[in-house]
Scaffold this motif. Structure first.
Motif, PDB file in Angstrom:
ATOM      1  N   GLU A   1      62.615  38.281  42.596  1.00 15.62           N
ATOM      2  CA  GLU A   1      61.396  37.774  43.487  1.00 15.62           C
ATOM      3  C   GLU A   1      60.594  36.499  43.111  1.00 15.62           C
ATOM      4  N   ALA A   2      60.555  36.615  41.837  1.00 13.25           N
ATOM      5  CA  ALA A   2      59.610  35.650  40.924  1.00 13.25           C
ATOM      6  C   ALA A   2      60.428  34.198  41.100  1.00 13.25           C
ATOM      7  N   MET A   3      61.674  34.145  41.286  1.00 10.99           N
ATOM      8  CA  MET A   3      62.461  32.916  41.341  1.00 10.99           C
ATOM      9  C   MET A   3      62.529  32.727  42.731  1.00 10.99           C
ATOM     10  N   ALA A   4      62.799  33.389  43.565  1.00 11.83           N
ATOM     11  CA  ALA A   4      63.181  33.171  45.232  1.00 11.83           C
ATOM     12  C   ALA A   4      62.426  34.374  45.808  1.00 11.83           C
ATOM     13  N   HIS A   5      61.150  34.258  46.062  1.00 17.65           N
ATOM     14  CA  HIS A   5      60.239  35.127  46.861  1.00 17.65           C
ATOM     15  C   HIS A   5      60.612  35.209  48.204  1.00 17.65           C
ATOM     16  N   GLU A   6      61.255  34.330  48.922  1.00 16.73           N
ATOM     17  CA  GLU A   6      61.759  34.039  50.176  1.00 16.73           C
ATOM     18  C   GLU A   6      62.874  35.018  50.670  1.00 16.73           C
TER      19      GLU A   6
ATOM     20  N   LEU B   1      68.468  30.425  44.501  1.00 17.04           N
ATOM     21  CA  LEU B   1      69.462  31.594  44.674  1.00 17.04           C
ATOM     22  C   LEU B   1      70.255  31.995  43.278  1.00 17.04           C
ATOM     23  N   THR B   2      70.575  30.592  42.915  1.00 12.94           N
ATOM     24  CA  THR B   2      71.457  30.786  41.502  1.00 12.94           C
ATOM     25  C   THR B   2      70.316  31.233  40.198  1.00 12.94           C
ATOM     26  N   ALA B   3      69.393  30.349  40.402  1.00 11.51           N
ATOM     27  CA  ALA B   3      68.288  30.558  39.271  1.00 11.51           C
ATOM     28  C   ALA B   3      67.721  32.079  39.381  1.00 11.51           C
ATOM     29  N   ALA B   4      67.796  32.606  40.633  1.00 13.50           N
ATOM     30  CA  ALA B   4      67.283  34.135  40.894  1.00 13.50           C
ATOM     31  C   ALA B   4      68.495  35.073  40.160  1.00 13.50           C
ATOM     32  N   VAL B   5      69.548  34.860  40.505  1.00 17.05           N
ATOM     33  CA  VAL B   5      71.014  35.641  40.071  1.00 17.05           C
ATOM     34  C   VAL B   5      70.652  35.566  38.714  1.00 17.05           C
ATOM     35  N   ASP B   6      70.759  34.190  38.094  1.00 13.40           N
ATOM     36  CA  ASP B   6      70.843  34.139  36.450  1.00 13.40           C
ATOM     37  C   ASP B   6      69.503  34.768  35.865  1.00 13.40           C
ATOM     38  N   ALA B   7      68.286  34.808  36.548  1.00 11.11           N
ATOM     39  CA  ALA B   7      67.342  35.678  35.871  1.00 11.11           C
ATOM     40  C   ALA B   7      67.246  37.096  35.956  1.00 11.11           C
TER      41      ALA B   7
ATOM     42  N   LEU C   1      71.800  41.966  35.569  1.00 15.77           N
ATOM     43  CA  LEU C   1      73.257  41.420  36.292  1.00 15.77           C
ATOM     44  C   LEU C   1      73.671  42.120  37.337  1.00 15.77           C
ATOM     45  N   ALA C   2      72.445  42.548  38.074  1.00 13.00           N
ATOM     46  CA  ALA C   2      72.792  43.205  39.585  1.00 13.00           C
ATOM     47  C   ALA C   2      72.869  42.363  40.801  1.00 13.00           C
ATOM     48  N   LEU C   3      72.896  41.060  40.551  1.00 18.19           N
ATOM     49  CA  LEU C   3      73.069  40.132  41.646  1.00 18.19           C
ATOM     50  C   LEU C   3      74.205  39.137  41.471  1.00 18.19           C
ATOM     51  N   THR C   4      74.837  38.817  42.535  1.00 15.86           N
ATOM     52  CA  THR C   4      75.856  38.044  42.429  1.00 15.86           C
ATOM     53  C   THR C   4      75.800  37.034  43.867  1.00 15.86           C
TER      54      THR C   4
END
Length: 63
Positions: free
Chosen positions: A17-22, A47-53, A57-60
């Motif tokens: 959310e901090a990386m991609a709140h929309e 979105l890649t930044a959010a996944v990496d953050a 490791l719950a996001l892909t």
């Protein structure tokens, strides 16, 4: 592109959310909600930044 969440790993820490709140929102109960599961290619960088953050490791991203 599709945002995939592994609900067995997600702890609702809010880094996405901090990386991609929309695209991500952590509810008051700690549940993370994906606001747009199929975003356009123009959002890949954020979105890649959010996944990496994500520390657990719950996001892909698929596609």
């Amino acid at each position: 592109m599709n945002i995939v969440v592994d609900r067995t790993k997600c702890e609702g820490l809010g880094m996405c959310e901090a990386m991609a709140h929309e695209f991500f929102e952590v509810q008051d109960d700690g549940e993370m909600v994906v606001l747009d599961e199929n975003p356009g290619e123009e959002h890949r960088r954020e979105l890649t930044a959010a996944v990496d953050a994500c520390p657990v490791l719950a996001l892909t991203l698929k596609g």
